[in-house]
Design an enzyme around this catalytic site. Sequence first.
Site, short mmCIF file in Angstrom:
data_model
loop_
_atom_site.label_atom_id
_atom_site.label_comp_id
_atom_site.label_asym_id
_atom_site.label_seq_id
_atom_site.Cartn_x
_atom_site.Cartn_y
_atom_site.Cartn_z
N HIS A 218 59.13 19.62 20.53
CA HIS A 218 58.61 20.35 21.83
C HIS A 218 59.65 19.73 22.58
O HIS A 218 60.58 19.94 23.36
CB HIS A 218 57.24 20.24 22.20
CG HIS A 218 56.91 21.24 23.44
ND1 HIS A 218 57.19 20.57 24.54
CD2 HIS A 218 57.04 22.50 23.55
CE1 HIS A 218 56.77 21.64 25.51
NE2 HIS A 218 56.79 23.06 24.95
N HIS A 239 62.51 26.96 27.91
CA HIS A 239 61.29 27.61 28.98
C HIS A 239 62.23 28.06 29.87
O HIS A 239 63.31 28.33 30.05
CB HIS A 239 60.50 26.40 29.54
CG HIS A 239 59.89 25.68 28.68
ND1 HIS A 239 60.01 24.54 28.02
CD2 HIS A 239 58.42 25.97 28.18
CE1 HIS A 239 59.06 24.20 27.01
NE2 HIS A 239 58.21 25.00 27.28
N HIS A 248 57.82 29.64 21.41
CA HIS A 248 56.34 29.05 20.79
C HIS A 248 55.81 29.74 19.68
O HIS A 248 55.19 29.04 19.05
CB HIS A 248 55.59 28.98 22.20
CG HIS A 248 56.14 28.03 23.22
ND1 HIS A 248 57.24 28.36 24.21
CD2 HIS A 248 55.75 26.72 23.33
CE1 HIS A 248 57.44 27.06 24.87
NE2 HIS A 248 56.94 26.34 24.61
N HIS A 373 48.67 23.19 31.32
CA HIS A 373 49.24 22.07 31.28
C HIS A 373 48.83 20.81 32.31
O HIS A 373 48.48 19.75 31.87
CB HIS A 373 50.79 22.12 31.18
CG HIS A 373 51.44 22.72 29.93
ND1 HIS A 373 51.65 21.63 28.86
CD2 HIS A 373 51.62 23.77 29.60
CE1 HIS A 373 52.37 22.52 27.76
NE2 HIS A 373 52.26 23.68 28.21
N PHE A 390 56.67 18.24 29.64
CA PHE A 390 57.19 18.72 28.41
C PHE A 390 57.43 17.97 27.42
O PHE A 390 57.10 18.05 26.09
CB PHE A 390 58.54 19.61 28.63
CG PHE A 390 58.12 20.82 29.31
CD1 PHE A 390 56.89 21.73 29.16
CD2 PHE A 390 59.18 21.28 30.08
CE1 PHE A 390 56.76 22.84 29.70
CE2 PHE A 390 59.16 22.64 30.73
CZ PHE A 390 57.68 23.41 30.42
CU1 C2O Z 1 56.72 24.45 25.78
CU2 C2O Z 1 53.38 24.96 27.21
O1 C2O Z 1 55.15 24.40 26.90
#
Ligand code: C2O
Length: 634
Positions: A218, A239, A248, A373, A390
């Site tokens: 990630h 993103h 993802h 997040h 991130f």
């Molecule tokens: Cu790649 Cu929730 O982030």
Amino acid sequence: MQINNEKGSNPVDFTINSMISFTFIFTQSKQGSLTMGSTVNSPSTPIIIPSSPLQTSFIPKTSQLSIFKKKKPFNFASKKLVSCKASDRNQNNADSSSLNRFDRRDILLGLGGLYGATNLVSDPFASAAPIAAPDLSLCENSTVTSSSSGTSISVPCCPPKATNIIDFKPPRFSKIRLRPAAHLVDANYLEKFTKAMELMKALPDDDPRSFKQQANVHCAYCNGAYDHVGFPDQQLQIHFSWLFFPFHRFYLYFYERILGKLIGDPNFAMPFWNWDSPPGMVIPDIYVDPTSPLYDEKRNVDHQPPKMLDLDYVGTEELLSKRDQIKSNLSVMYRQIVTYKTPSLFHGAAYRAGDNPSPGMGSVENNPHTAVHRWVGDKREPFSEDMGNFYSAGRDPLFYAHHCNVDRLWNIWKSLPGKKRTDFTDTDWLDSSFLFYDENANLVRVKVRDCLNSRTLGYDYQKVNIPWLKNKPTPRRPGRGSGSGSAMAAETNTKTVIRNAFPIVLDKLVRIEVPRTKKSRTKVEKENEEEVLVLQNIRLDRDVAVKFDVYINDEDDETPTEPEDSEFAGSFTNIPHSHHNPGVKLDTNLTLPLSDLLEDLDIEGDDNIVVTLVPKEGKGLVSIGNIKIDFVRD
Ligand code: C2O
């Protein structure tokens, strides 16, 4: 049996049941392709459809996951919208000084005819160029920065290099792996999952399947470690664009396969954090035991169970009652899923080889994905580790449960009615590719086209109640009624109008009158083209946390507008992250659907709408290049 059926068969939420009445009930097995062929007993949980006439069309489609209609590719992120000129960077100072001359809390900006609406159409000059899998040999350390504290660290998050790359082919699975809701798993499941995570954490750091390397996946794809192949000046960012869901999905797929391999159970399925339903709106218990490998100490200490998750989180504690928090969360869910009806609105803007990064987020990525997040991340840590940045998000085992739920919403969105709730057919999207290490430590090249149906990848999600389908926001001032919307817009014309004020720095509440070119459209016209509000060239430092809200025709400053109000059009959010060029701002766009909102507020016949922008987090750190109304045809 991995899933606790006793709990799993009765996930209906009483809080919500007591507030709403229903007329339609049918069982989940009607979700056609979503459950067909499942080898796990699906409890026949009722899906409850609300009685409102506006929502009676909410019957999940029987089979849509594999249907692609031929249509013209829609290039939302045409180069026109996404410019990142160095000369633009200095504009911010000028903006703020021009704005400061007006010492008013509310500034009404008139666009007049300067920014007339134009149709967004396919860009004939768009290069046919899918984003290629990165060249691992060129991977660089990430530099993680924080503009607020002025700190910066170098983080090595490149994967081990392998020269042999295998092209991914979805294996044949004899059985569908059913990902369970994390709050419903039984002891037997928990034991397996815990064992698998333990073994992953025990792998040597240089094994690409280790917990550390998997977290780095990630970090690398989101913090400038890779360039676009052939474009050394363009950093890859998965993103803020149409790559968000597929990237993802694959990431989780390989993570799950590795866990299954480690415990010798190819049918192992990861849990999802069911935060869109009241029983799931706390951190699931299995993640908060400090002795468990599922635990992470870098989480916000104030957000341990039974603290309710806030899907409209702005970095501070809002003291809502449990009931109000649930209502707010379910309203966020409804708006972000149900009112976004086209591929680009849901997935995000087109992003092709050589494009500037971050053309524009889709609905779920923006909200509530960001809120979760930020809500979990530890504010005491210099970069809001782990979930709040991130680079470190993948270090928290909860990240994967969070993203399973995001991934599950992709399946749900496509199952809702609406002929445009489909994936893109644009081959630049379908052929975009990434690299992952698989369960056998082989480096695999995957293409987006191979992940569109989760069942092709051998998994699906446990069926649970979807309570937010009935949480349609309502107008703040009921009885505004027919015609009063126009009156309101007219009233605002009497206020000071500032022309040519863009770009604006968002350091206080700002009101902007935006002209509409098409009014009172027919149902068919609305189905063919979604009217959208586009905020262009939103600029900010990548490493700051930001949230601002967008309201339509909402001029009551006494009481705050909430997600359950129809006037709440959406939010813009940013999760801190970094690229290699910290001086270059993130430059992106926000596209919010308006059709339902205009209908609900009864202002479809109005010449203008008044857009209110309210900075909630990161005041003064964002500037906006332009605002206009447009029409999305994809
Ligand atoms: Cu790649 Cu929730 O982030």
